[in-house]
Write an enzyme that holds these catalytic residues in place. Structure first.
Site, mmCIF file in Angstrom:
data_model
loop_
_atom_site.group_PDB
_atom_site.id
_atom_site.type_symbol
_atom_site.label_atom_id
_atom_site.label_comp_id
_atom_site.label_asym_id
_atom_site.label_seq_id
_atom_site.Cartn_x
_atom_site.Cartn_y
_atom_site.Cartn_z
ATOM 1 N N CYS A 196 36.158 28.921 23.931
ATOM 2 C CA CYS A 196 36.884 28.627 24.794
ATOM 3 C C CYS A 196 37.172 27.096 24.748
ATOM 4 O O CYS A 196 35.964 26.662 24.493
ATOM 5 C CB CYS A 196 36.512 29.369 26.218
ATOM 6 S SG CYS A 196 36.840 30.535 26.639
ATOM 7 N N PRO A 197 38.591 27.321 24.232
ATOM 8 C CA PRO A 197 39.621 27.296 24.866
ATOM 9 C C PRO A 197 40.696 28.350 23.731
ATOM 10 O O PRO A 197 41.513 28.549 24.310
ATOM 11 C CB PRO A 197 40.017 25.983 25.672
ATOM 12 C CG PRO A 197 39.810 24.936 25.146
ATOM 13 C CD PRO A 197 38.661 25.137 24.618
#
Lengths: 79, 402
Positions: A18-19
């Site tokens: 992530c992201p």
């Protein structure tokens, strides 16, 4: 598992943290033609939640429910 | 049994619930030990331990005196908070059969992780706390430095998010036409058994601490375990709280953290007044602001803060090895720069320890804190709405253009 759907494109995000899965997914969907279907394969646990939730929040529809495949998830989303 | 086990291990828990529990537990931990849930102080001590191993004379370094570098990490309650968090996260990952070695396709992530980790480690220690001691457990201690830290981290994160969006930073994903095959599943599932073994050993160790009279180590080990379980099961990513608001208009983590802090603040003021404890206050100075901004930038560059990287590493996301190393390098460099490069004289000396309890009294302190958190919550909701309004306008223009 449901019947296999034919995706127009596949975004293979295995390994990415992530992201980036959510950024990549939203950008790819934005660049596709309306009605085309994107398959997303991701194994970042954070993305199991933020990818589907943000795809829906950004107005995209799921072709079928998310598929859990061991330590990864498969999403099928209409652009 | 299956009906109880499935929701616990097959689904991640609601972040509101998890942060509520974390807020309650951190207030309780403070009541029992007079210290707070924190990790980066221990990272600095680990850096000091490593320097000693390499034969560096650190006896004159003021920062190590300040963070009480004594004994080994196994003999420090703060050390057991860190190892407990790793253990708790790992046990949950194994019990839910979700461990997998995950290697980023984009090799640049390793460099980004190391550099971001160093900046975040340096910034956190300059500001005297990370997302925990200067944020999630700092606000409930009514330490004003955490207020400055929140603003600064928000600014740093904003620039980090801008960087993340640039083409050369994020790189191109692997997009192919048609379907791709998912990973072939292994038939034998052994992870939960390993998880049970580690859990039994760890609980045994914790019980040993209590029965041998090492109560503080036992409490550190126990609460560390609980915090590790919570952050993994809730996927509590402090980095994403501000970042995802800027990136994709996502607000759930920010809101849950604010709610958790509000509950923790109320409980902490009750604990303080009943047991007549002194809250943990850190210096508020220019260093808090500079450190917070660097920290905000660094955690976005690294894709995780000192807390979030712990459970991600346990999931097998190897990107977080260079991040962990970077955090320790950055924290240790700050400890060096503190007196050797004049950081203290320039950025810290002019500051003071400000606690809202001393300034406004208990009612004033809790009112001011809840008001600030309410404002933060309103800003978060506004940020989310603004993002989606802009998105709708952009889409509307596209439709007109085509």
């Amino acid at each position: 598992m449901q019947a296999k759907l034919e995706a127009d494109f596949t975004l293979d995000l295995r390994g990415e943290s992530c992201p980036y899965p959510v950024i990549y997914t939203l950008e790819t969907l934005e660049g596709m033609n309306k009605g085309e279907m994107l398959q997303v394969i991701t194994d970042c646990p954070g993305s199991f939640r933020n990818v589907p939730e943000e795809a829906i929040a950004h107005g995209y529809k799921f072709a079928q429910d998310p598929v859990k495949n061991g330590q990864e998830y498969l999403f099928h989303i209409y652009a | 049994m299956k009906r109880i086990i499935q929701p616990i291990f097959q689904h991640y828990w609601n972040p509101y619930l998890v942060l509520l529990l974390a807020g309650i537990l951190s207030a309780l931990y403070f009541g029992l030990t007079s210290t707070v849930w924190a990790v980066t102080g221990e990272f600095t001590r680990l850096g000091g331990d490593l320097l000693l191993v390499f034969g560096v004379d650190i006896s004159g370094w003021q920062y190590f005196d300040m963070v009480h570098l004594q004994g080994a990490t196994w003999n420090r309650p703060d050390g057991w908070i860190v190892w407990g968090m790793f253990a708790g996260a790992l046990i949950m990952v194994l019990l839910s059969n979700s461990f997998k070695i995950r290697l980023p396709q984009q090799k640049r992530r390793y460099v980004q992780g190391l550099i971001g980790g160093i900046i975040a480690g340096f910034g956190a220690r300059l500001a005297l706390g990370c997302n925990l001691a200067a944020f999630f457990t700092g606000v409930p201690q009514f330490s004003f430095h955490s207020w400055i830290f929140i603003v600064a981290t928000g600014i740093g994160t904003f620039f980090g998010a801008k960087l993340t969006k640039t083409r050369w930073w994020k790189g191109k994903p692997s997009l192919i036409r048609g379907n791709a095959k998912p990973t072939q599943l292994k038939k034998r599932i052994i992870q939960p058994y390993i998880g049970v073994v580690i859990a039994v050993l760890y609980i045994g160790l914790t019980m040993y601490f209590f029965t041998s009279g090492q109560k503080l180590l036992g409490l550190g080990a126990l609460f560390g375990l609980a915090f590790g379980i919570l952050i993994e099961r809730g996927q509590i990513c402090f980095t994403s709280a501000f970042r995802d608001l800027f990136l994709v208009g996502r607000s759930i983590m920010a809101k849950a953290i604010i709610v958790g802090m509000a509950v923790s603040s109320i409980l902490t003021i009750i604990v303080i007044s009943i047991y007549d404890l002194t809250p943990v206050t850190q210096i508020a100075a220019l260093s808090t602001f500079v450190g917070g901004a660097l920290f905000g930038l660094g955690i976005v560059m690294a894709s995780g803060c000192e807390t979030g990287m712990m459970y991600r590493l346990m999931e097998g996301q190897l990107l977080f090895l260079p991040v962990f190393a970077g955090n320790i390098i950055g924290a240790t460099f700050l400890a060096y720069a503190w007196d050797h490069l004049g950081v203290y004289n320039v950025l810290v000396k002019g500051g003071a320890k400000i606690n809202l309890l001393d300034t406004f009294g208990p009612i004033g302190a809790i009112s001011a804190t809840l008001l600030m958190l309410g404002g933060l919550y309103a800003l978060t909701v506004y940020g989310e709405k603004r993002y989606h309004r802009k998105l709708a306008i952009k889409r509307g223009m596209n439709i007109h253009a085509s």
